[in-house]
Structure formats: C-alpha cells, structure tokens
Design a protein around this motif. Structure first.
Motif, PDB file in Angstrom:
ATOM      1  N   TYR A 157     -39.109 -32.088 -29.592  1.00  0.00           N
ATOM      2  CA  TYR A 157     -40.105 -30.983 -30.223  1.00  0.00           C
ATOM      3  C   TYR A 157     -39.963 -29.571 -29.470  1.00  0.00           C
ATOM      4  O   TYR A 157     -39.788 -29.568 -28.344  1.00  0.00           O
ATOM      5  N   THR A 207     -39.425 -30.342 -35.090  1.00  0.00           N
ATOM      6  CA  THR A 207     -38.910 -31.945 -34.601  1.00  0.00           C
ATOM      7  C   THR A 207     -37.475 -31.891 -34.883  1.00  0.00           C
ATOM      8  O   THR A 207     -37.261 -31.821 -36.010  1.00  0.00           O
ATOM      9  N   ASN A 242     -37.075 -38.235 -30.235  1.00  0.00           N
ATOM     10  CA  ASN A 242     -37.034 -36.926 -30.900  1.00  0.00           C
ATOM     11  C   ASN A 242     -37.470 -35.960 -29.782  1.00  0.00           C
ATOM     12  O   ASN A 242     -38.015 -36.023 -28.598  1.00  0.00           O
TER      13      ASN A 242
END
Ligand code: PHB
Length: 390
Positions: A361, A379, A359
């Motif tokens: 961010y 995200t 992920n």
C-alpha cells in the motif's frame, strides 16, 4: 502370562490409550521465540511478542490439536546471542520451531542452526531478501524491504519527481532497499543523484542531510530500521530539507505505527509504502487493533505485531494440515503455498521461495481523530520479493 505375551498386551494397552487420548494431550508444540526484549531494538520485540500472544488469546492455546508452549528468549538483537539461544532451544528445550528474529543479522546467524537441526524458522520481522535463501527451513511472514521499495519507486516517478537521492542503513536490508528503489526508479525514467549509507549503530543523520540538501533532488528515499526513524525525520525537518522543496518518501519503517506519535506533526504528509497500517480498513484489523490495545493499554500495533500474528497463523495452518504431527520437513511442506488472511489483508507463502507475497500500500501520514495515521490510498496487489531469481 508369558513374558512376551505380557509385553505384547502392555504395548497394545499403551497404544490404545495413546489413540484414545484427545490430541490436545499430545506433547506440547514448543516454539522458541527469539526477540530483543531489551536494548535499542526492544520495541520490535515487544510488538512481535504482542502479535504472537494475541493470536493465541484469540484462537486458544491449542492449535492443530497441540498445546502451544512459547519459550521467549531475549537476544538484545545481538546476532551471537541469537545464535547461542537458538542452539540451546534446539538441543536442550527440543523446540519444534524457532520464531521471531527482529533484525536481519540475527536471522542470518540462526539460519545454519535451523538447517542442521531441521527445525522450521519462522521469520516474523527481519526483512533482507537473502534470509529465506540462507536455510531451506526458513519461512517469512513479515515483508522484504525490496518488495515495498518497488511500488514506491513507481509512485514517485508517476508523481512527476525525476531526481532522487537514496539514504539507507548500511546493512543487508538497506542495501536491498537502495538497489530495488534505484533499479525501478531508473527503469521508470528517473535519475538517482546520490546513494548515501549510514551506520546501523548510533547513526548521526545531520551530515547526511546536509549532503542531500546540496544535491537538490525532488525526492529523498529513506530506509532505516524502525527504531531509528524518529531521529531521521527530525533531522530532515531541522535541516530544512522540506522547505528546500525536497519530498521525503520511504518504506513504512520510517513512520511505523509505534513511533508515529513520538515523531509528532513533523511526520504529516510523508508518503511511504508498506504492507500494513493500523489504519487499514477491515474487520480483521479492527479486532486486531482493539485486541492489542486491550492487552497492552496505550499500545498501537505496527507491522511487526502483524508479522508475529501472521507467523502464528502459518504455524496453526501447518499443524492442522499435518494433523498435529509436526516434524520439520512436514511442517515446511505444509506451509508452502498457504494463502491466509490477517490484519494486513490476504497473503501467500510462496511455495518456491518460502517468502511472503502480499499487497503493498502507498500511504500518507494524516491526522485522523486527532492522531497520526498512515492512510492507505493506493494498492499494488500480490507483490513478490524482487530479490529472488525467477
Ligand atoms: C531488519 O534488520 O531486517 C529490519 C529491522 C527493522 C526494520 C526493518 C528491517 O524496520
């Protein structure tokens, strides 16, 4: 007893003794950890090492039935030294894995040794796309600069900023950042007015900031290796670029958790993209931040500590899968496709590229309980390195 029968019996006894031994008494699994513990990149070395040690402190010194021995070597982030140390670790110390690598030039210098000696090389910090292509024995648990630059380009475009200038350090990760950001920002309808590159060693940012001011972009996109970040942010403010209406954005290296409080309030409001923030909300991260602070009073983990921690988790998973057997090819095969969870969130070691998919961010520097943090507010899930051909 005939000699042959005696030898046979002795061999049988030895074999059964070996089989009866608990796996933990098998030969230790040796990891040659190559990091800069001195010099301008020593902050990177200290963070990665702290992550490695915390993993062992939390999970025990025995992983997959093998006692782990870490041989830490200081390369001062000098590639020729990284290479010499790797050669010694492989030939003299007979390590089972090489790990660490603060900067891309060190990782690239070691890759041929990993290939020749068929030793897994776990890249815990360095972030140019090409590293995992430099050896079939290289795996990465940190991030790639391109991976985090793409979602940021989308955010800048979506926020209504149309014109950008890029400023990067002139070496492989900087070039990756510049290319990934520019390609995506243009595809999003943006325009890049200038592409500035500063030297890796001893950069003076002042003349570059003047140039950016003259170009009058909506946003200045920056990648510099984390230890250079406080100087770049200071120059941005001192030259009044913020007052001229230019928004500073960049990869998380620009405001990493280690240097944030050194930068001070000048960092407030800076938006960056990265795979880890010490403010990430999860039980695993809470334990991680507390564990690092307990082992090193006053220290806050940054993305490099997570690269070290995640690297140990990957070695642990591979040792368990191979039942402690180790062996370069077997370990790499066992690492491919592993999906793990650590203080950054979930991540996978892509089976094709041996690179980390994770992920990304988008975060903004804010004050939380009187301290500066990168507070995540958006995200993008499971982002792969854009530099690898499909
Ligand atoms: C790198 O040289 O790959 C590198 C070093 C420090 C960073 C990011 C990338 O913060």
């Amino acid at each position: 007893m005939h000699k042959r029968a005696f030898l046979g019996a002795a061999a049988f006894l030895l074999a059964s003794a070996a089989a009866a031994q608990p796996a933990a008494q098998a030969a230790p699994f040796r990891i040659g950890l190559i990091l800069p513990m001195t010099g301008p990149f020593s902050a990177v070395g200290k963070q990665v090492d702290a992550g490695v040690r915390l993993y062992l402190a939390q999970h025990g010194e025995t992983l997959g039935g093998r006692r782990i021995e870490v041989l830490l070597k200081d390369d001062g982030a000098v590639p020729a030294t990284s290479r010499r140390l790797a050669q010694e670790l492989v030939s003299t110390d007979k390590v089972d894995a090489l790990a660490g690598f603060a900067i891309t030039p060190s990782a690239l210098a070691v890759a041929p040794i990993a290939t020749q000696s068929r030793t897994p090389m776990v890249v815990m910090s360095a972030a140019a796309s090409s590293i995992t292509e430099a050896s079939p024995f290289a795996v990465r648990t940190s991030f790639t600069v391109g991976q985090v630059s793409v979602p940021l380009a989308d955010w800048v475009a979506r926020s209504g900023m149309r014109k950008a200038v890029t400023l990067v350090t002139d070496y492989a990760p900087g070039v990756d950042a510049e290319q990934s950001f520019t390609e995506r920002f243009k595809a999003d309808g943006g325009q890049v007015l200038g592409a500035l590159r500063v030297p890796l060693h001893g950069p003076d940012f002042a003349p570059f900031m003047q140039k950016v001011r003259d170009l009058k972009p909506d946003a200045l996109f920056i990648f510099v290796p984390a230890p250079a970040a406080p100087a770049v942010v200071k120059q941005f403010r001192e030259r009044g670029l913020d007052k001229a209406g230019i928004k500073l954005v960049g990869t998380g290296d620009v405001v990493d958790d280690d240097s944030l409080n050194n930068i001070g309030d000048d960092a407030l409001g800076i938006v960056t993209s990265h795979h880890y923030s010490a403010a990430h909300k999860s039980a695993s991260n809470e334990g991680f931040v507390q564990g690092i602070a307990k082992a090193h009073p006053g220290m806050r983990p940054n993305f490099m500590a997570v690269g070290g921690y995640g690297g140990m988790q990957l070695i642990d998973a591979a040792l368990r899968k191979t039942r402690g057997a180790g062996g370069g090819e077997a370990l790499i095969a066992a690492m491919k496709g592993q999906t793990l969870e650590d203080p950054r969130g979930p991540w996978t070691l892509d089976a094709r590229t041996r690179d980390v998919v994770q992920n990304v961010y988008i975060r903004r520097v804010e004050k939380v309980d009187g301290q500066l943090y990168n507070v995540e507010f958006e995200t993008t899930k499971a982002v792969a390195d854009p530099g690898k051909a499909k």
